[in-house]
Design a protein around this motif. Structure first.
Motif, PDB file in Angstrom:
ATOM      1  N   LEU A 128      12.034   3.068   5.855  1.00 40.74           N
ATOM      2  CA  LEU A 128      11.658   3.146   4.434  1.00 40.74           C
ATOM      3  C   LEU A 128      10.848   4.420   4.177  1.00 40.74           C
ATOM      4  CD1 LEU A 128      10.716  -0.565   3.722  1.00 40.74           C
ATOM      5  CD2 LEU A 128      12.612   0.695   2.726  1.00 40.74           C
TER       6      LEU A 128
ATOM      7  N   VAL B  46      11.715   7.745   1.783  1.00 39.58           N
ATOM      8  CA  VAL B  46      10.895   8.402   0.756  1.00 39.58           C
ATOM      9  C   VAL B  46      10.938   9.922   0.963  1.00 39.58           C
ATOM     10  CG1 VAL B  46       8.548   8.682  -0.137  1.00 39.58           C
ATOM     11  CG2 VAL B  46       9.364   6.404   0.517  1.00 39.58           C
TER      12      VAL B  46
ATOM     13  N   LEU C  27      10.614   2.302  -2.536  1.00 44.16           N
ATOM     14  CA  LEU C  27      10.598   2.268  -1.071  1.00 44.16           C
ATOM     15  C   LEU C  27       9.178   2.051  -0.539  1.00 44.16           C
ATOM     16  CD1 LEU C  27      13.141   5.127  -0.207  1.00 44.16           C
ATOM     17  CD2 LEU C  27      13.508   2.679   0.005  1.00 44.16           C
ATOM     18  N   ILE C  28       8.217   2.733  -1.162  1.00 40.89           N
ATOM     19  CA  ILE C  28       6.817   2.574  -0.712  1.00 40.89           C
ATOM     20  C   ILE C  28       6.353   1.139  -0.957  1.00 40.89           C
ATOM     21  CG2 ILE C  28       4.420   3.271  -1.212  1.00 40.89           C
ATOM     22  CD1 ILE C  28       5.549   6.130  -1.668  1.00 40.89           C
TER      23      ILE C  28
ATOM     24  N   LYS D 216       8.176  -1.518  -1.120  1.00 40.83           N
ATOM     25  CA  LYS D 216       8.848  -2.398  -0.155  1.00 40.83           C
ATOM     26  C   LYS D 216       8.161  -2.302   1.214  1.00 40.83           C
ATOM     27  CE  LYS D 216      12.218  -5.026   1.290  1.00 40.83           C
ATOM     28  NZ  LYS D 216      12.214  -6.433   0.862  1.00 40.83           N
ATOM     29  N   HIS D 217       7.790  -1.056   1.575  1.00 43.45           N
ATOM     30  CA  HIS D 217       7.105  -0.830   2.847  1.00 43.45           C
ATOM     31  C   HIS D 217       5.786  -1.580   2.882  1.00 43.45           C
ATOM     32  CE1 HIS D 217       4.763   1.462   5.865  1.00 43.45           C
ATOM     33  NE2 HIS D 217       5.936   1.499   6.490  1.00 43.45           N
TER      34      HIS D 217
ATOM     35  N   LEU E 294       6.347  -5.291   3.298  1.00 42.22           N
ATOM     36  CA  LEU E 294       6.663  -5.634   4.686  1.00 42.22           C
ATOM     37  C   LEU E 294       5.401  -5.607   5.550  1.00 42.22           C
ATOM     38  CD1 LEU E 294      10.002  -3.668   5.197  1.00 42.22           C
ATOM     39  CD2 LEU E 294       9.735  -6.143   5.129  1.00 42.22           C
ATOM     40  N   ASP E 295       4.554  -4.626   5.274  1.00 41.60           N
ATOM     41  CA  ASP E 295       3.276  -4.487   5.994  1.00 41.60           C
ATOM     42  C   ASP E 295       2.421  -5.731   5.779  1.00 41.60           C
ATOM     43  OD1 ASP E 295       2.730  -2.497   7.671  1.00 41.60           O
ATOM     44  OD2 ASP E 295       1.496  -1.297   6.277  1.00 41.60           O
TER      45      ASP E 295
ATOM     46  N   ARG F 266       3.795  -8.738   7.515  1.00 43.38           N
ATOM     47  CA  ARG F 266       3.530  -8.701   8.951  1.00 43.38           C
ATOM     48  C   ARG F 266       2.083  -9.077   9.257  1.00 43.38           C
ATOM     49  NH1 ARG F 266       5.932  -4.189   9.695  1.00 43.38           N
ATOM     50  NH2 ARG F 266       4.022  -2.985   9.632  1.00 43.38           N
ATOM     51  N   GLU F 267       1.161  -8.562   8.460  1.00 44.45           N
ATOM     52  CA  GLU F 267      -0.270  -8.865   8.648  1.00 44.45           C
ATOM     53  C   GLU F 267      -0.524 -10.357   8.474  1.00 44.45           C
ATOM     54  OE1 GLU F 267      -2.753  -6.896   9.725  1.00 44.45           O
ATOM     55  OE2 GLU F 267      -1.139  -5.430  10.047  1.00 44.45           O
TER      56      GLU F 267
ATOM     57  N   LYS G  50       0.684 -12.248  11.386  1.00 41.11           N
ATOM     58  CA  LYS G  50      -0.245 -12.089  12.506  1.00 41.11           C
ATOM     59  C   LYS G  50      -1.415 -13.037  12.374  1.00 41.11           C
ATOM     60  CE  LYS G  50      -0.200  -7.496  14.489  1.00 41.11           C
ATOM     61  NZ  LYS G  50      -0.909  -6.218  14.414  1.00 41.11           N
TER      62      LYS G  50
END
Lengths: 379, 409
Positions: free
Chosen positions: A242, A246, B391-392, B394-395, B398-399, B402-403, B406
């Motif tokens: 991703l 960008v 995109l950012i 979405k990133h 996802l981050d 994931r956190e 965890k």
């Protein structure tokens, strides 16, 4: 439904699982936490290579690599075919950006100490790719067969001719004769569209294989690197991709914007009988070209020929275990000095043999880039 | 002309630059050694033509009197008539001149000239003969720039007599011709641009057969160079006028010796001399004037448009080629106007006008394309911005996931 049918068709014939598993492993393989925006330059170089190949293929449809037709065919590309101008400009700007990206990628690798054990071979291939990208630029620059290209190639091959022993042979081999001419164009064309693309393709493949196989480098010291666990790392797909996306979009935008707002001029057709004033190479050869002015020809060529050698042997010279830049003061100081000197020489090279206006005063820069204030002659 | 030029170049090259050798046993030089200084570089001495060939006498005799006895054919200083005959003795002899490829009709032509007629028929010695133009002892080929009859020297050579009031007054010939010529379009081309192909005195009047052209010959004289103008003029109603007092062909509008570059002003000045304003002929002239002016204005404007487009980085090679075609049409209007046919001139303008429009449209289209390219950047960057933000986002999503995962673990 269709997907299942296709999958079944292949599974009945091939051991799909044997291929799918390593591929999926590579896709999901976690990347270390320190992988960020600065690690996208390698992929950007790859993207630009792909862009160069695609636009190059389109240009090849109309380009004619002969002395009589090369210039006219490029002019034709820029004026007649639909979006021909765009492909040529994207190709020309792509070449420049590719060299820039590869350079930044190398600088990042140097700063993060990623060239150290066990990745010396990846670095060596990287340096080879960098050199080949420069040769790509040099050979491609001649192809439009305009005045600048012709004379820059004449100067470039002349420099190669100064290498003791093999210089004259190398010069004749490159030129295909005594002077730059139709033979040179043919040789550069073959190198540019056949030899270099394939060589680069296989080397890039090997480079990427090594990167994936040996995993991405972290800032941990040599011998202290730990394998990234899935729960600690960032998956390559989709997370890191991703980020790459960008940068890809921004780079594509920059490439097209430059092509539209700052197009490369075609200039005048090459004329071997008329040497234009102030012939200079492209910006990426400028520091080397300018440095040569300060040394006797043979000594200068030998000295500057050491630069690539120095890059090649660097991982074997810098054998310290630390990778973190702050823990490598000598390498970092050397790197910063080299960077400053290269920028300084490049700037002087650009300014040399030109007249510039600074704060209302006119300065004439001599061949060594030394400014001399121009005083107006009063009658 | 080319044949003569090549002949003289050949003769010139064949000559020794240092001059001819001193003729052996030439007793003339015992007293006239100063003449040899003049003569040794001449084309004649290079070909062993020495004193006695023109002056007679026997140069092999050491004794002065024996060398000049009547039996030796001694002439001494020849008079003008003799000069013409002596020069013609060789130069009118086909057999002698054959080797050099020089024409042999000079004497015959001279006899038909005003100079020759005055000399041979009227016995007037105050006219030009061979040596007045070619000099005597130091005669050099006409291709030699030092020759008084080299194209750029011809007007000055003619002016030696024709600018002399004392010589010209008895003939009633004006003496300001050279000054007029010097300021004319021809004179400027010759003296300022050093164009030796331009018309000089001999181009219109002839050289050996020099005569003032009569009314019927004016167009023929000018037409030697201005071929198209002549052709078109002969189609015009003016060509039918035979009375020189009313109309003297080219001269009536352009004058003769002080011809100036033709401009559209001539329609006002020249036509008005014979045709009263508002007469159909005068108005026809105005119509031709207008159409030529429009064409010239359009050409200038279009040239400016193409030049500006080139500066802006637009490819204008094709348009420059079309512009050259237009230029040909506009220039063609110059000779064509001599037909005095508005239809013919206007037809050329119509052809040029279509191309004017084509060039302007092409440039406009190219400029619009450039503008559109720049405008395209706006939606492109908007798209890139949207994609980058998506995109950012979405990133980050996802981050966060994931956190969260965890933390749950």
């Amino acid at each position: 439904m269709l997907k299942n049918m296709v999958s079944r068709w292949f599974e009945e014939r091939f051991d799909v699982q044997a291929v799918k598993e390593p591929l999926e492993y590579q896709l999901r393989k976690p990347l270390p936490r320190n992988i960020g925006w600065f690690h996208t330059f390698g992929s950007m170089s790859l993207f630009l290579f792909v862009s160069q190949v695609l636009t190059g293929i389109l240009l090849l449809i109309y380009y004619r690599p002969t002395e009589g037709e090369a210039f006219e065919s490029v002019k034709f590309i820029m004026t007649q075919p639909y979006a021909g101008w765009l492909f040529r400009q994207v190709h020309a700007w792509g070449a420049n950006l590719m060299i820039l990206m590869v350079t930044i990628h190398m600088m990042r690798t140097y700063v993060t100490g990623s060239y150290k054990k066990p990745r010396e071979l990846t670095w060596l291939i990287g340096v080879g790719l960098f050199m080949m990208t420069l040769v790509f630029g040099f050979t491609g620059y001649l192809l439009p067969w305009n005045q600048l290209a012709y004379w820059a190639t004449t100067v470039g091959t002349e420099i190669a001719g100064a290498v003791p022993g093999i210089g004259e042979f190398a010069k004749t081999l490159m030129r295909g004769g005594v002077n730059v001419g139709g033979e040179t164009l043919s040789r550069f064309f073959v190198l540019h569209v056949i030899v270099l693309p394939w060589a680069l393709f296989f080397l890039i493949g090997f480079h990427i294989f090594l990167v994936r196989f040996q995993e991405m480098s972290t800032l941990d010291a040599v011998g202290e690197e730990k394998k990234t666990k899935p729960e600690d790392g960032i998956p390559f797909f989709p997370d890191h991709l991703l980020k790459e996306g960008v940068v890809f979009f921004v780079l594509m935008g920059v490439l097209i914007t430059l092509s539209i707002l700052a197009p490369f001029e075609l200039g005048e057709k090459a004329n071997p009988l008329s040497t234009p004033v102030g012939i200079k190479p492209e910006w990426y050869f400028m520091p080397m070209y300018h440095a040569l002015k300060y040394f006797p020809k043979v000594f200068g060529v030998l000295l500057l020929g050491m630069a690539p050698l120095f890059l090649f042997i660097w991982p074997f010279v810098d054998r310290g275990r630390n990778r973190h830049p702050l823990k490598r003061p000598v390498s970092m100081t050397l790197g910063i000095i080299t960077f400053v000197v290269v920028i300084f020489l490049g700037t002087l090279g650009c300014l040399s043999e030109s007249k510039q206006n600074f704060f209302g005063k006119v300065y004439e820069f001599d061949i060594y880039g030394v400014p001399h204030q121009v005083t107006e002659q009063k009658l | 002309m080319r044949k003569y030029f090549l002949t003289f170049v050949f003769l010139f090259l064949a000559c020794h630059v240092s001059g001819a050798d001193v003729p052996p046993d030439n007793s003339c030089l015992t007293c006239h050694s100063d003449m040899w200084d003049d003569m040794k570089t001449s084309v004649h001495s290079q070909h062993a033509i020495y004193c006695n060939q023109c002056h007679g006498g026997d140069p092999s005799q050491k004794d002065k009197d024996l060398a000049k006895t009547p039996a030796t054919g001694y002439v001494g200083v020849p008079d003008k008539k003799q000069i013409a005959q002596i020069c013609g003795g060789c130069h009118a002899d086909v057999e002698k001149m054959n080797f050099y490829g020089i024409p042999t009709d000079q004497l015959q032509r001279y006899k038909t000239s005003r100079h020759g007629k005055e000399l041979f028929n009227a016995g007037n010695n105050k006219v030009a003969v061979c040596n007045d133009c070619h000099t005597e002892h130091d005669v050099v080929p006409i291709a030699d720039p030092n020759s008084p009859v080299y194209p750029s020297n011809v007007p000055k050579t003619c002016n030696r007599c024709h600018g002399n009031e004392k010589i010209m007054t008895p003939f009633g010939i004006p003496t300001d011709i050279f000054n007029k010529y010097k300021g004319s379009v021809h004179g400027k081309a010759l003296f300022e641009k050093h164009d030796t192909g331009v018309a000089t005195c001999i181009s219109c009047h002839g050289s050996h057969g020099a005569v003032p052209p009569g009314v019927k010959e004016v167009a023929a004289a000018c037409g030697k160079c201005h071929i198209n103008e002549k052709k078109n003029f002969l189609e015009s109603p003016h060509a039918k006028i035979e009375d020189a007092a009313k109309f003297n062909q080219c001269i009536s509008c352009h004058s003769n010796h002080d011809i100036q570059p033709p401009g559209l002003d001539m329609y006002v000045q020249a036509c008005g001399r014979c045709h009263a304003p508002q007469t159909p002929e005068f108005l026809e002239g105005r119509k031709i004037w207008q159409v030529i002016k429009d064409a010239q204005d359009d050409l200038k404007a279009t040239q400016g448009i193409v030049k500006q487009a080139g500066i802006e980085g637009i490819f204008v090679e094709e348009d420059t080629l079309v512009l050259e075609e237009i230029k040909t049409k506009v220039f063609e209007m110059g000779p064509t106007q001599h037909t005095l046919s508005f239809a013919k001139v206007n037809d050329l303008y119509a052809q040029a006008e279509g191309k004017f429009k084509q060039v302007r449209k092409n440039i406009e289209t190219k400029r619009d394309n450039l503008k559109q390219r720049k405008l395209f950047l706006l939606p492109m960057w908007l798209f890139i911005f949207v994609m980058a933000v998506a995109l950012i986002k979405k990133h980050k999503q996802l981050d966060a996931l994931r956190e969260e995962g965890k933390k749950k673990e």
